[in-house]
Design a protein around this motif. Structure first.
Motif, short mmCIF file in Angstrom:
data_model
loop_
_atom_site.label_atom_id
_atom_site.label_comp_id
_atom_site.label_asym_id
_atom_site.label_seq_id
_atom_site.Cartn_x
_atom_site.Cartn_y
_atom_site.Cartn_z
N LEU A 47 43.72 36.91 43.89
CA LEU A 47 43.57 36.87 42.44
C LEU A 47 44.46 35.79 41.84
O LEU A 47 44.04 35.04 40.95
CB LEU A 47 43.93 38.24 41.85
CG LEU A 47 43.63 38.48 40.38
CD1 LEU A 47 42.12 38.53 40.14
CD2 LEU A 47 44.27 39.78 39.91
N CYS B 32 43.04 32.40 42.34
CA CYS B 32 41.85 32.14 41.53
C CYS B 32 42.17 32.12 40.03
O CYS B 32 41.26 32.20 39.20
CB CYS B 32 40.77 33.18 41.82
SG CYS B 32 39.97 32.97 43.43
N THR C 79 41.95 35.92 37.39
CA THR C 79 40.75 36.75 37.21
C THR C 79 39.69 36.35 38.23
O THR C 79 39.66 35.21 38.70
CB THR C 79 40.13 36.60 35.80
OG1 THR C 79 39.84 35.22 35.55
CG2 THR C 79 41.04 37.15 34.72
N PHE C 80 38.84 37.32 38.55
CA PHE C 80 37.67 37.07 39.39
C PHE C 80 36.43 37.13 38.51
O PHE C 80 36.42 37.79 37.47
CB PHE C 80 37.52 38.14 40.48
CG PHE C 80 38.56 38.10 41.56
CD1 PHE C 80 39.11 36.90 42.00
CD2 PHE C 80 38.99 39.28 42.15
CE1 PHE C 80 40.06 36.88 43.02
CE2 PHE C 80 39.93 39.27 43.16
CZ PHE C 80 40.48 38.07 43.60
N THR D 236 32.07 39.05 41.75
CA THR D 236 33.02 39.26 42.83
C THR D 236 33.67 40.64 42.73
O THR D 236 33.78 41.37 43.71
CB THR D 236 34.10 38.17 42.81
OG1 THR D 236 33.55 36.94 43.31
CG2 THR D 236 35.29 38.54 43.70
N VAL D 237 34.09 41.02 41.52
CA VAL D 237 34.71 42.33 41.32
C VAL D 237 33.73 43.45 41.67
O VAL D 237 34.10 44.44 42.31
CB VAL D 237 35.20 42.48 39.86
CG1 VAL D 237 35.75 43.88 39.63
CG2 VAL D 237 36.26 41.43 39.54
N MET E 165 41.33 42.99 37.71
CA MET E 165 40.86 41.78 38.38
C MET E 165 39.79 41.04 37.58
O MET E 165 39.65 39.83 37.70
CB MET E 165 40.32 42.14 39.78
CG MET E 165 41.40 42.62 40.73
SD MET E 165 40.83 42.88 42.44
CE MET E 165 39.79 44.33 42.25
N TYR F 187 32.41 34.99 47.49
CA TYR F 187 33.53 35.45 46.67
C TYR F 187 34.16 34.23 45.99
O TYR F 187 34.08 33.11 46.48
CB TYR F 187 34.59 36.13 47.54
CG TYR F 187 34.17 37.47 48.10
CD1 TYR F 187 34.04 38.58 47.27
CD2 TYR F 187 33.96 37.64 49.46
CE1 TYR F 187 33.69 39.82 47.79
CE2 TYR F 187 33.60 38.87 50.00
CZ TYR F 187 33.47 39.96 49.15
OH TYR F 187 33.13 41.19 49.66
N ASP F 188 34.84 34.47 44.88
CA ASP F 188 35.44 33.36 44.14
C ASP F 188 36.38 32.51 44.98
O ASP F 188 36.38 31.28 44.88
CB ASP F 188 36.23 33.91 42.93
CG ASP F 188 35.32 34.39 41.82
OD1 ASP F 188 34.15 34.01 41.81
OD2 ASP F 188 35.79 35.15 40.96
N TRP F 189 37.19 33.14 45.82
CA TRP F 189 38.20 32.38 46.58
C TRP F 189 37.57 31.47 47.64
O TRP F 189 38.21 30.54 48.10
CB TRP F 189 39.23 33.30 47.21
CG TRP F 189 38.64 34.41 48.05
CD1 TRP F 189 38.31 34.34 49.37
CD2 TRP F 189 38.33 35.73 47.61
NE1 TRP F 189 37.79 35.54 49.79
CE2 TRP F 189 37.80 36.42 48.73
CE3 TRP F 189 38.45 36.41 46.40
CZ2 TRP F 189 37.40 37.75 48.66
CZ3 TRP F 189 38.06 37.73 46.33
CH2 TRP F 189 37.54 38.39 47.45
N CYS G 234 33.46 27.43 41.29
CA CYS G 234 34.46 28.49 41.19
C CYS G 234 35.00 28.57 39.77
O CYS G 234 35.13 29.65 39.19
CB CYS G 234 35.60 28.25 42.17
SG CYS G 234 36.87 29.53 42.14
N ILE H 206 34.52 31.84 37.21
CA ILE H 206 35.65 32.53 36.61
C ILE H 206 35.57 32.46 35.09
O ILE H 206 35.80 33.44 34.39
CB ILE H 206 36.98 31.92 37.10
CG1 ILE H 206 37.15 32.20 38.60
CG2 ILE H 206 38.16 32.48 36.33
CD1 ILE H 206 38.35 31.55 39.21
#
Length: 337
Positions: free
Chosen positions: A100, A103, A106-107, A111-112, A211, A289-291, A299, A303
């Motif tokens: 988190l 990134c 926040t995601f 993703t959350v 998140m 996923y964001d990461w 990305c 976000i």
């Protein structure tokens, strides 16, 4: 603590093959199997003659959970070295709190939601085995490695407690000391009530909101004492409805938290319905996923997209008032218009 333990165990071999080679975080160290080269996590605790070992308790809980679910790490060895208790475990990837931070705090909602589906499944399994976790938070949810890289895992069962023996539920109680982390502990836990399955689910809900957008009490760290901070967080929880807490997020978040907060002490959460809510948001299980998109424009876009109406219109079209009512929630039907 980390430096002291590291110095004591530097170069030491455990169970004839596990050697400590570095520090990960807090009481967790990096080790490896001298024969296979496989890396492992090594958790170390100083023995206290005046109280039961937390690590021993955690090892006992893992024994009840082992070899049945890939998303709970395996214990490879447990034993004692001098004044220390040591547990060697399967090495996992980074915790969600660290991801988190990477990134930007926040995601994306997608993703959350994907994380929510996996975490709810883990809590369902844990509860099925008769335990409540009592400290559900981003730091205790880790991603896997290798073939499990896209799967969320649950760790740290040192605070876990049996809520059921056989078919007998633990009795309701009041005046119970709070166990867990203030920001994510349920309202019942803050009020000194005995926790049960509903409280793990509520804690997860706070972790998800944290998140996705942050919690209203995230900025209360400046309180002069832990007691004052707990009081302020509790007051904020009481005064904040699920709808206010999830303002700007899809209605599924509201429905989930409202369901958790309305559960009776011995009542089982509706895990399948809760997972169903979040599956509509995340869609494709293979979505990144964001990461995994760090350093790419996408990305940043994902976000920044948190709170945009077009994200929520899709969600509202597939979740109906009937789905919400199945969770015994009180989400206003005007939300669907």
């Amino acid at each position: 603590m980390a430096e002291v333990v590291g110095a004591v165990f530097d170069g030491l071999t455990l169970d004839g093959k596990y050697q400590l080679i570095g520090h990960i975080r807090s009481q967790v160290f990096l080790g490896h199997d001298k024969f296979s080269g496989e890396q492992v996590a090594v958790k170390i605790e100083v023995n206290d003659a005046n109280s039961k070992s937390r690590l021993r308790h955690e090892h006992e809980v893992y024994n009840h959970l082992r070899d049945e679910v890939a998303a709970i790490p395996s214990v490879l060895w447990y034993g004692h070295v001098g004044e220390y208790s040591v547990m060697v475990m399967e090495l996992l990837g980074p915790p969600l709190d660290r991801l988190l931070h990477k990134c930007g705090g926040t995601f994306a909602v997608s993703t959350v939601a994907r994380l929510a589906v996996g975490a709810i499944g883990l809590l369902e399994y844990l509860h099925c085995k008769g335990f409540v976790h009592r400290d559900v938070k981003p730091a205790n949810l880790l991603m896997g490695l290798g073939g499990q890289v896209g799967r969320v895992h649950l760790i740290d069962f040192g605070s876990a407690k049996r809520y059921r023996n056989g078919k007998m539920h633990a009795p309701y109680g009041e005046g119970i000391p709070l166990v867990g982390t203030l920001e994510y502990a349920s309202l019942n836990a803050h009020l000194g009530l005995e926790v049960s399955r509903r409280d793990d689910m509520e804690s997860l809900g706070y972790a998800l909101v944290h998140m996705a957008k942050g919690l209203p009490w995230d900025g209360l760290e400046t309180a002069s004492s832990v007691t004052q901070r707990r009081e302020r967080i509790c007051e904020k929880m009481i005064s904040t409805s699920a709808e206010e807490l999830c303002d700007g997020l899809p209605i599924e978040f509201v429905a989930y938290l409202d369901h958790c907060r309305r559960l009776r002490y011995e009542e089982a959460p509706k895990y399948a319905a809760c997972k169903y809510l979040f599956r509509y948001i995340c869609g494709d299980d293979d979505a990144p996923y964001d990461w995994t998109l760090l350093g790419q424009n996408e990305c940043v876009r994902k976000i920044a997209a948190v709170g945009k109406p077009d994200t929520f219109e899709v969600s509202a079209n597939v979740i109906t008032p009937d789905t919400i009512s199945s969770l015994n929630c009180s989400v206003h039907t005007s939300t669907f218009i």
